[in-house]
Write an enzyme that holds these catalytic residues in place. Structure first.
Site: not given
Length: 476
Positions: A219, A237, A337, A476
């Site tokens: 991951k 991570t 990301e 959040s």
């Protein structure tokens, strides 16, 4: 009254136009669903059982966030690990290190949680990690309790684990252990944080007279710039586990994993940030059988491969492990990301592997280079700048360096586009062709140092608007 002072008029300077107008269009991140693979039972390694569940660590109801893998063989598996070198090592990293040392490089399996890193959590965090390990071990059948269960965690740093919820779910996990393909895929989902797809791979290969199987889960999408080493001394991570039914001794497994990780996971970067939790664990339980002449497998046990006693088989295993780890590592970059590009940085003709690796990482971690790739801008000056400030730059001869873009397989003209040759810029770079090359999802930058025969590859992605959005609201 003092005389009035005239206010100077404001001079507006015109900003000189650049060679290429910057795009203001926000590109959407391409779908990653085609990277999700499922496997038949025949491909998955023998002698392992897995399970996963929701333990209320993640906020989303029902999201898998706790998983275990157990070797069901009579003897515990050989175990090796490469762990973060970040000085703020998370509690599970410390526990895994100590378990590998006390267990002589053997382990029964591992437990993983996502949603909370259990990093920088003090004495209580360490106690929680030990409780996770000990609880799994205590719930296993009596014959499997003699050695520890390794621990991995990923998620937000500095927050305590909901340990009561986790511990209450472990008996359920142990009862639901099985070896089905669905359970393996669910286990890969229990690793995920900002990942957009579960990362599971499996394959088989011949090792001497035996058919060996290997499966891997990892991951990662952000906080990715691993620098991992063996757990002696202890060093969002990157987490990964590789399980195989090959029989290989703990020292040989650790040596092979060190080699594989340094050429795969240690050669990826998304954002240049090394996590407190980076961990790659490899287990080898020896459950593979011997092949008969008819191609069937017998239940005969395997003698453990050692580096000196079985040099040819060891080299085959090490190379298979390296290529498998490389595939797993690249999945992390592809899921970076907000990433819209997968970029290979290849540095060749270097005086040493270390120099080639350092140069490639310097380019891959450059924010200016990464934003240029997002903007599909052939700004090769940013590449050269990153080469020049590499920590090993003293080994580089500037007038030997050449830089090229290598087209992907989807581009009709496969000829490399040379940007710099022996330190001199190309006079007439075809900007239209550069735009075609940079429009592809997969890109390659080649840097030729012209001063040796060593080569290294590093894999990275671009920086997009979405990367800022994701990381600006991570908690959040």
């Amino acid at each position: 009254m003092p005389p009035s002072i005239p206010v100077p008029s404001i001079v507006t300077r015109a900003i000189p136009s650049l060679a290429r107008a910057a795009s203001t269009t926000t590109k959407s991140t391409p779908s990653k669903e085609h990277h999700v693979h499922s496997y038949s039972p025949e491909v998955l390694p023998l002698g392992y059982a897995v399970a996963s569940t929701h333990a209320s660590i993640k906020k989303k109801t029902g999201a898998l966030d706790l998983g275990i893998l157990v070797s069901t063989t009579d003897k515990p598996a050989s175990a090796a690990a490469c762990l973060t070198r970040n000085v703020f090592k998370a509690a599970p990293v410390t526990v895994t290190t100590q378990l590998l040392q006390s267990g002589g490089g053997r382990a029964r399996g591992f437990i993983v949680n996502s949603g909370c890193a259990n990093a920088v959590t003090g004495k209580k965090g360490l106690e929680d990690a030990w409780e996770m390990s000990n609880t799994v071990t205590s719930q296993l059948p009596p014959g499997q309790r003699g050695i520890g269960t390794l621990v991995m965690s990923t998620g937000v740093i500095g927050q305590p684990l909901p340990i009561s919820s986790i511990i209450s779910k472990i008996p359920e996990l142990v009862r639901s252990l099985d070896d089905s393909p669905k359970s393996w895929l669910d286990l890969s989902k229990s690793f995920m944080t900002t990942d957009t797809f579960p990362k599971l791979r499996a394959k088989s290969f011949r090792l001497g007279e035996r058919l060996v199987r290997i499966a891997g889960i990892d991951k990662g999408a952000g906080m990715i710039a691993p620098s991992m080493g063996p757990p002696q001394p202890p060093h969002a991570t990157l987490l990964g586990v590789i399980a195989t039914d090959a029989a290989i001794s703990p020292p040989a497994l650790q040596s092979a994993l060190n080699y594989a990780v340094d050429r795969s996971f240690n050669n990826i970067t998304v954002d240049g940030d090394m996590s407190t939790n980076d961990s790659i664990i490899c287990l080898a339980n020896g459950a593979a059988g011997k092949l008969e002449t008819q191609g069937r497998e017998t239940a005969e046990g395997m003698e453990e491969i050692t580096e000196d006693g079985h040099p040819e088989e060891y080299k085959v295993f090490r190379e298979e492990l390296r290529s498998f780890a490389e595939e797993l590592a690249q999945l992390v970059v592809r899921d970076g990301e907000g990433a819209t590009k997968f970029v290979t940085i290849r540095v060749k003709n270097a005086p040493s592997y270390e120099t080639a690796q350092a140069v490639a990482k310097s380019i891959a971690n450059s924010s200016l280079f990464k934003t240029a790739m997002y903007g599909e801008d052939a700004n090769w000056g940013r590449i050269l700048c990153a080469v020049g400030y590499t920590p090993t730059a003293q080994a580089i001869i500037p007038n030997h360096v050449s830089v090229s873009f290598i087209p992907s397989a989807n581009v009709s003209d496969p000829t490399p586009l040379r940007l710099l040759t022996n330190g001199e810029p190309e006079a007439n770079i075809d900007e239209d062709r550069a735009s075609v090359i940079l429009a592809e999802e997969d890109l390659e930058v080649e840097v030729d140092l012209g001063d040796g025969h060593e080569e290294a590859k590093v894999w990275t992605c671009d920086f997009s608007h979405e990367y800022v959005t994701i990381n600006g609201s991570y908690r959040s």
